[in-house]
Design an enzyme around this catalytic site. Structure first.
Site, PDB file in Angstrom:
ATOM      1  N   ARG A 111      25.990 -48.365 121.011  1.00 30.87           N
ATOM      2  CA  ARG A 111      26.328 -47.134 121.735  1.00 30.87           C
ATOM      3  C   ARG A 111      26.068 -45.915 120.826  1.00 30.87           C
ATOM      4  O   ARG A 111      25.590 -44.869 121.289  1.00 30.87           O
ATOM      5  CB  ARG A 111      27.767 -47.188 122.239  1.00 30.87           C
ATOM      6  CG  ARG A 111      28.078 -46.208 123.380  1.00 30.87           C
ATOM      7  CD  ARG A 111      28.616 -44.859 122.889  1.00 30.87           C
ATOM      8  NE  ARG A 111      29.729 -45.083 122.006  1.00 30.87           N
ATOM      9  CZ  ARG A 111      29.909 -44.442 120.854  1.00 30.87           C
ATOM     10  NH1 ARG A 111      29.062 -43.505 120.437  1.00 30.87           N
ATOM     11  NH2 ARG A 111      30.941 -44.718 120.061  1.00 30.87           N
ATOM     12  N   PRO A 155      28.961 -34.410 102.025  1.00 33.94           N
ATOM     13  CA  PRO A 155      29.927 -35.139 101.197  1.00 33.94           C
ATOM     14  C   PRO A 155      31.262 -34.396 101.068  1.00 33.94           C
ATOM     15  O   PRO A 155      32.319 -35.018 101.081  1.00 33.94           O
ATOM     16  CB  PRO A 155      29.218 -35.243  99.839  1.00 33.94           C
ATOM     17  CG  PRO A 155      27.757 -35.149 100.155  1.00 33.94           C
ATOM     18  CD  PRO A 155      27.646 -34.280 101.365  1.00 33.94           C
ATOM     19  N   ALA A 214      28.579 -35.848 122.893  1.00 39.00           N
ATOM     20  CA  ALA A 214      28.722 -37.202 122.339  1.00 39.00           C
ATOM     21  C   ALA A 214      30.158 -37.695 122.483  1.00 39.00           C
ATOM     22  O   ALA A 214      30.404 -38.868 122.756  1.00 39.00           O
ATOM     23  CB  ALA A 214      28.296 -37.207 120.881  1.00 39.00           C
ATOM     24  N   GLU A 224      32.873 -37.937 115.182  1.00 36.62           N
ATOM     25  CA  GLU A 224      32.951 -37.058 116.367  1.00 36.62           C
ATOM     26  C   GLU A 224      34.338 -36.421 116.474  1.00 36.62           C
ATOM     27  O   GLU A 224      34.884 -36.272 117.564  1.00 36.62           O
ATOM     28  CB  GLU A 224      32.667 -37.848 117.648  1.00 36.62           C
ATOM     29  CG  GLU A 224      31.322 -38.506 117.680  1.00 36.62           C
ATOM     30  CD  GLU A 224      30.196 -37.504 117.809  1.00 36.62           C
ATOM     31  OE1 GLU A 224      30.477 -36.342 118.152  1.00 36.62           O
ATOM     32  OE2 GLU A 224      29.052 -37.884 117.542  1.00 36.62           O
TER      33      GLU A 224
HETATM   34  C1  LIG Z   1      29.814 -44.729 110.754  1.00 36.97           C
HETATM   35  C2  LIG Z   1      29.800 -43.231 110.776  1.00 36.97           C
HETATM   36  C3  LIG Z   1      28.748 -42.560 111.373  1.00 36.97           C
HETATM   37  C4  LIG Z   1      28.701 -41.160 111.360  1.00 36.97           C
HETATM   38  N1  LIG Z   1      27.627 -40.504 111.926  1.00 36.97           N
HETATM   39  C5  LIG Z   1      27.516 -39.154 111.763  1.00 36.97           C
HETATM   40  C6  LIG Z   1      26.340 -38.455 112.202  1.00 36.97           C
HETATM   41  O1  LIG Z   1      25.431 -39.063 112.803  1.00 36.97           O
HETATM   42  N2  LIG Z   1      26.227 -37.124 111.940  1.00 36.97           N
HETATM   43  C7  LIG Z   1      27.206 -36.436 111.289  1.00 36.97           C
HETATM   44  O2  LIG Z   1      27.024 -35.232 111.077  1.00 36.97           O
HETATM   45  N3  LIG Z   1      28.336 -37.056 110.863  1.00 36.97           N
HETATM   46  C8  LIG Z   1      28.519 -38.400 111.083  1.00 36.97           C
HETATM   47  N4  LIG Z   1      29.652 -39.045 110.635  1.00 36.97           N
HETATM   48  C9  LIG Z   1      30.645 -38.290 109.884  1.00 36.97           C
HETATM   49  C10 LIG Z   1      31.943 -38.026 110.637  1.00 36.97           C
HETATM   50  O3  LIG Z   1      31.721 -37.115 111.663  1.00 36.97           O
HETATM   51  C11 LIG Z   1      32.981 -37.556 109.604  1.00 36.97           C
HETATM   52  O4  LIG Z   1      33.323 -38.685 108.836  1.00 36.97           O
HETATM   53  C12 LIG Z   1      34.221 -36.948 110.239  1.00 36.97           C
HETATM   54  O5  LIG Z   1      33.938 -35.684 110.784  1.00 36.97           O
HETATM   55  C13 LIG Z   1      35.373 -36.805 109.242  1.00 36.97           C
HETATM   56  O6  LIG Z   1      34.948 -36.205 108.066  1.00 36.97           O
HETATM   57  P1  LIG Z   1      35.297 -36.865 106.641  1.00 36.97           P
HETATM   58  O7  LIG Z   1      34.973 -38.298 106.691  1.00 36.97           O
HETATM   59  O8  LIG Z   1      34.689 -36.015 105.614  1.00 36.97           O
HETATM   60  O9  LIG Z   1      36.889 -36.792 106.556  1.00 36.97           O
HETATM   61  P2  LIG Z   1      37.768 -35.512 106.123  1.00 36.97           P
HETATM   62  O10 LIG Z   1      37.401 -34.337 106.937  1.00 36.97           O
HETATM   63  O11 LIG Z   1      37.756 -35.382 104.648  1.00 36.97           O
HETATM   64  O12 LIG Z   1      39.205 -36.004 106.593  1.00 36.97           O
HETATM   65  C14 LIG Z   1      39.970 -36.997 105.884  1.00 36.97           C
HETATM   66  C15 LIG Z   1      41.326 -37.117 106.589  1.00 36.97           C
HETATM   67  O13 LIG Z   1      42.030 -35.863 106.514  1.00 36.97           O
HETATM   68  C16 LIG Z   1      42.377 -35.430 107.811  1.00 36.97           C
HETATM   69  N5  LIG Z   1      42.354 -33.968 107.881  1.00 36.97           N
HETATM   70  C17 LIG Z   1      41.340 -33.125 107.542  1.00 36.97           C
HETATM   71  N6  LIG Z   1      41.691 -31.857 107.778  1.00 36.97           N
HETATM   72  C18 LIG Z   1      42.955 -31.894 108.289  1.00 36.97           C
HETATM   73  C19 LIG Z   1      43.868 -30.890 108.764  1.00 36.97           C
HETATM   74  N7  LIG Z   1      43.552 -29.588 108.804  1.00 36.97           N
HETATM   75  N8  LIG Z   1      45.066 -31.307 109.219  1.00 36.97           N
HETATM   76  C20 LIG Z   1      45.394 -32.627 109.242  1.00 36.97           C
HETATM   77  N9  LIG Z   1      44.579 -33.601 108.824  1.00 36.97           N
HETATM   78  C21 LIG Z   1      43.380 -33.246 108.351  1.00 36.97           C
HETATM   79  C22 LIG Z   1      41.330 -36.058 108.722  1.00 36.97           C
HETATM   80  O14 LIG Z   1      41.773 -36.112 110.077  1.00 36.97           O
HETATM   81  C23 LIG Z   1      41.196 -37.414 108.083  1.00 36.97           C
HETATM   82  O15 LIG Z   1      42.246 -38.246 108.501  1.00 36.97           O
HETATM   83  C24 LIG Z   1      29.759 -40.442 110.724  1.00 36.97           C
HETATM   84  C25 LIG Z   1      30.834 -41.128 110.159  1.00 36.97           C
HETATM   85  C26 LIG Z   1      30.865 -42.522 110.185  1.00 36.97           C
HETATM   86  C27 LIG Z   1      32.034 -43.231 109.576  1.00 36.97           C
END
Ligand SMILES: Cc1cc2nc3c(=O)[nH]c(=O)nc-3n(C[C@H](O)[C@H](O)[C@H](O)COP(=O)(O)OP(=O)(O)OC[C@H]3O[C@@H](n4cnc5c(N)ncnc54)[C@H](O)[C@@H]3O)c2cc1C
Length: 399
Positions: free
Chosen positions: A105, A149, A257, A378
């Site tokens: 998906r 990152p 999406a 997402e």
């Molecule tokens: C398998 C996979 C495929 C993906 N594919 C894509 C893609 O095609 N394109 C793309 O651009 N991205 C993609 N992503 C990235 C995904 O969108 C991000 O991982 C997501 O937006 C979260 O960002 P992060 O992992 O940096 O977590 P962070 O933003 O660092 O968050 C870490 C934790 O802190 C929490 N947090 C952050 N800010 C706050 C706040 N203000 N208040 C409370 N809690 C908070 C979050 O909810 C989370 O629990 C993918 C991720 C995965 C795992």
């Protein structure tokens, strides 16, 4: 309705559709669903556990062409070789695809709702003509680079930068966790510019562009996830999306999406519930099938209720999307609820299967592990909670 027909209908209760939501679909919608199921059953189901175990999607190009051939790529978009189907049709397709695997998906969502939608909505006529027909046919694969990152939930601070050099643009930066990245023919990349965040269409062969695969994932293993490295990538002026500025560009695509995920998550949940029901009916302990014990029935009933609720919610949002439209907080409500509940359903199914629940012989733990990614990408569950909270109270609690 006669008592007889009421009784016969009751006797046919579908445990995977307690509320008979099927009756709310048109015959055309059911036909779309059946054709997606057919493709999944023939070309994906027999192989998916093996792909997941190996952490590969070896036939991704063939699969993209097959999915494109049946009109599944960008299926809700109009023109440029796209099928122009309704939001409900698209949702039903997502459900069937994710009942097979969230990774499959994701391939379709990223292609259609992120990469193609970005070009369709924000691209120049030239960009649309160049990419959309090939992407709709599955001859070209796209990816969508927003996350970095150091910037996930808060992409406004992204460091990837595009600067002008004469008529050209030079892009530098790094994107992370990008679905389809390493097989993409084209990347939609969002970058800071002097005019705010802008989107760029980057052909994968452009010097300075590379997409190394991210390894060691224990979730979405049948999906290719990559970094995007942009090292002085020179692009012509025509590579930029002409109009859109700021985060509303990428966010408009994410809403598309996320809508598909509302449906898709219920597919994973349905598959897990089906496996749990079959297993509970056959597994005998203490002289009876475990399905005959109240504690198991409580689990199954809870799963059935949540599957029905989530599917009804998805259909409601689909009908609104096809009608008056959806507000972002409504999409957040669907994504938050359905992914959370699907994960709960999978975890409960896992307990019903006992030790077999941890084996790839059954689909349950695969779906469960996949949904950990779906919960995060997402927009994380926390971000959608904050979107809903802001809509309800008027206070933004993001920072
Ligand atoms: C398998 C996979 C495929 C993906 N594919 C894509 C893609 O095609 N394109 C793309 O651009 N991205 C993609 N992503 C990235 C995904 O969108 C991000 O991982 C997501 O937006 C979260 O960002 P992060 O992992 O940096 O977590 P962070 O933003 O660092 O968050 C870490 C934790 O802190 C929490 N947090 C952050 N800010 C706050 C706040 N203000 N208040 C409370 N809690 C908070 C979050 O909810 C989370 O629990 C993918 C991720 C995965 C795992």
């Amino acid at each position: 309705m006669s008592t007889m027909s009421t009784a016969s209908r009751r006797s046919q209760t579908d445990p995977l559709d307690l509320l008979a939501i099927d009756d709310l679909l048109t015959s055309d919608e059911k036909a779309v669903r059946a054709s997606v199921r057919q493709v999944c059953d023939a070309s994906i189901e027999p192989y998916i556990a093996d792909w997941f175990e190996r952490g590969e999607l070896p036939v991704v190009r063939e699969l993209a062409k097959e999915l494109g051939g049946v009109g599944l790529l960008g299926m809700h978009l109009e023109g440029y070789g796209c099928a122009g189907m309704s939001a409900v049709d698209y949702g039903l397709a997502c459900l069937e695809l994710e009942a097979t695997d969230s990774g499959i998906r994701s391939l379709v969502s990223v292609q259609g709702s992120l990469a193609m939608y970005a070009i369709w909505r924000h691209g120049s006529e030239e960009q649309k003509q160049e990419w959309l027909p090939r992407m709709a046919a599955g001859e070209a694969i796209g990816c969508f680079g927003l996350t970095e990152p150091d910037h996930g939930s808060d992409p406004a601070g992204m460091r990837t930068r595009a600067r002008r050099d004469g008529d050209d643009w030079i892009l530098d930066g790094r994107k992370m966790w990008i679905t389809n990245g390493s097989v993409a023919d084209v990347a939609v990349v969002w970058a800071q510019t002097d005019e705010g965040i802008r989107g760029f269409v980057v052909p994968a062969g452009t010097p300075g562009f590379s997409a190394p695969l991210i390894k060691h994932k224990l979730s979405l293993r049948a999906s290719l996830t990559s970094e995007l490295v942009l090292d002085s990538v020179r692009l012509p002026a025509s590579a930029a999306f002409p109009e859109v500025r700021g985060l509303r560009g990428p966010l408009s695509c994410l809403n598309e999406a996320r809508y598909g995920i509302v449906w898709g998550a219920m597919g994973a949940a349905r598959s897990a519930l089906r496996a749990a029901l079959e297993y509970a009916g056959q597994r005998v302990q203490f002289g009876k099938p475990i399905a005959a014990y109240q504690l198991t029935q409580q689990k199954l009933a809870h799963m059935g209720v949540e599957l029905a609720n989530g599917t009804l919610l998805a259909l409601h949002l689909g009908r609104r999307k096809d009608g008056p439209g959806l507000r972002p907080e409504q999409i957040s409500t669907g994504k938050l609820n359905n992914v959370t509940k699907a994960l709960e359903i999978c975890r409960t199914a896992r307990t019903i299967l006992g030790a077999n629940g941890i084996s790839l012989e059954y689909p349950v733990i695969r779906h469960m592990n996949n949904l950990e990614s779906v919960l995060t990408y997402e927009g994380t569950a926390e971000m959608h909670t904050l979107v809903i909270g802001q809509a309800m109270t008027g206070h933004a609690a993001f920072r």
